[in-house]
Design a protein around this motif. Sequence first.
Motif, PDB file in Angstrom:
ATOM      1  N   ARG A 224       2.985 -11.329  24.324  1.00 52.98           N
ATOM      2  CA  ARG A 224       4.444 -11.215  24.272  1.00 52.98           C
ATOM      3  C   ARG A 224       4.956 -10.404  25.468  1.00 52.98           C
ATOM      4  NH1 ARG A 224       5.563  -8.295  19.326  1.00 52.98           N
ATOM      5  NH2 ARG A 224       4.488 -10.058  18.381  1.00 52.98           N
TER       6      ARG A 224
ATOM      7  N   GLN B 285       3.344 -10.043  28.314  1.00 52.82           N
ATOM      8  CA  GLN B 285       3.099 -10.847  29.518  1.00 52.82           C
ATOM      9  C   GLN B 285       4.255 -11.807  29.767  1.00 52.82           C
ATOM     10  OE1 GLN B 285      -0.821 -12.668  30.167  1.00 52.82           O
ATOM     11  NE2 GLN B 285      -1.620 -11.382  28.525  1.00 52.82           N
ATOM     12  N   LYS B 286       4.722 -12.432  28.714  1.00 55.55           N
ATOM     13  CA  LYS B 286       5.835 -13.376  28.852  1.00 55.55           C
ATOM     14  C   LYS B 286       7.078 -12.670  29.385  1.00 55.55           C
ATOM     15  CE  LYS B 286       4.467 -16.689  25.273  1.00 55.55           C
ATOM     16  NZ  LYS B 286       4.807 -17.231  23.932  1.00 55.55           N
TER      17      LYS B 286
ATOM     18  N   LEU C 211       6.606 -12.088  33.155  1.00 53.71           N
ATOM     19  CA  LEU C 211       6.239 -13.262  33.951  1.00 53.71           C
ATOM     20  C   LEU C 211       7.249 -13.577  35.040  1.00 53.71           C
ATOM     21  CD1 LEU C 211       4.239 -15.590  34.382  1.00 53.71           C
ATOM     22  CD2 LEU C 211       5.505 -16.899  32.674  1.00 53.71           C
TER      23      LEU C 211
ATOM     24  N   VAL D  29      -0.454 -16.609  31.858  1.00 55.89           N
ATOM     25  CA  VAL D  29       0.047 -16.328  30.509  1.00 55.89           C
ATOM     26  C   VAL D  29      -0.235 -17.483  29.561  1.00 55.89           C
ATOM     27  CG1 VAL D  29       2.077 -15.707  29.135  1.00 55.89           C
ATOM     28  CG2 VAL D  29       1.821 -14.815  31.458  1.00 55.89           C
ATOM     29  N   SER D  30       0.003 -18.701  30.009  1.00 55.86           N
ATOM     30  CA  SER D  30      -0.251 -19.854  29.143  1.00 55.86           C
ATOM     31  C   SER D  30      -1.751 -19.989  28.846  1.00 55.86           C
ATOM     32  CB  SER D  30       0.274 -21.142  29.779  1.00 55.86           C
ATOM     33  OG  SER D  30      -0.314 -21.393  31.034  1.00 55.86           O
TER      34      SER D  30
ATOM     35  N   GLU E 144      -2.514 -17.470  26.150  1.00 60.25           N
ATOM     36  CA  GLU E 144      -1.952 -17.903  24.867  1.00 60.25           C
ATOM     37  C   GLU E 144      -2.856 -18.948  24.206  1.00 60.25           C
ATOM     38  OE1 GLU E 144       2.529 -18.569  23.166  1.00 60.25           O
ATOM     39  OE2 GLU E 144       2.080 -19.312  25.177  1.00 60.25           O
TER      40      GLU E 144
END
Length: 224
Positions: A117, A119-120, A123, A179-180, A183
Motif C-alpha cells: 500500500r 509502495q503504491k 510510485l 509494485v505490481s 502485489e
Amino acid sequence: MVEFERLANEKASEYAYRYLKKNIVGLGFAPNSKICESDIAKKLGLSRTPVREALLELVKNKLVVVYPQRGSFVSKIDYDLVEESRFVRLVLEKAIIDIVCDKPDNRFLEKLEINIRNQKYYLDKENKMNLMQLDNEFHKILFEMANKLQTHELVESISGHFDRLRNLSINTIKDIKTVSDHEKIFEAIKSCDSVKAKELMEIHLSRHKFEEKILREKYSDYFD
C-alpha cells in the motif's frame, strides 16, 4: 546525498561505512566519482583513520576501487556482479517462498499488505528513495517471515552492484513493474501457491535484463 546521525555505541568506522555505502548504493556518489577521505572525515566529524577503514571494507565489497597516486573512486557497475547477486538472491528467495507458503503467518501477511500500500503511494512521487526503501523492506519481510534474517544480511552484503542498478531503474524506467510484481507475489504467497510465487519472483529479479539497453545508453559512464 543522504544524511543521518551516528547511532549510539556505533564505532566511527561503522558510521563512516554506513554513510558511504548508503550513498554509493543510492547513487549519491556516482560510479567513477572520487571519494576524498579528508572531506568525508570533516563532514562526519571523524578522523581520517575510520574513513580509511570504511573505504577498505568497501573495496572488499567491490564498491570502491583504489588507484595508487590517484585515490579512492566509486567502482563502475559491473554486470557480472549484478548477475551473480541476482543468482544468489533468486536461489535463496525461492527457498524462502517455499518456507513461507508452507504456513503463511497472518502477522507478516499484514506487514506485506501495508508495505505494498505504501509502495503504491510513492510510485508516482518524484522522489523515488522511499520506493526503493519499501522495495527492500518487502523482501526483508519475507526473510523475517521465514525466520532467516541472518540469511538476508548475507544477501545484502553482496547486493551493492545489483542495488545500484535497481536504483537507476526506479528513477529512469517510466513504467516500472516493481509494485505490481510485489502485489502478484504477495497474492500467490497468500494463496499458498509456491510454484506461482517462485515464477513471479524469477521474473521480478530478472527485469534488469530487459532494461539493460536503456540504462546503458542513458548512463554509459556508469558501467564497466
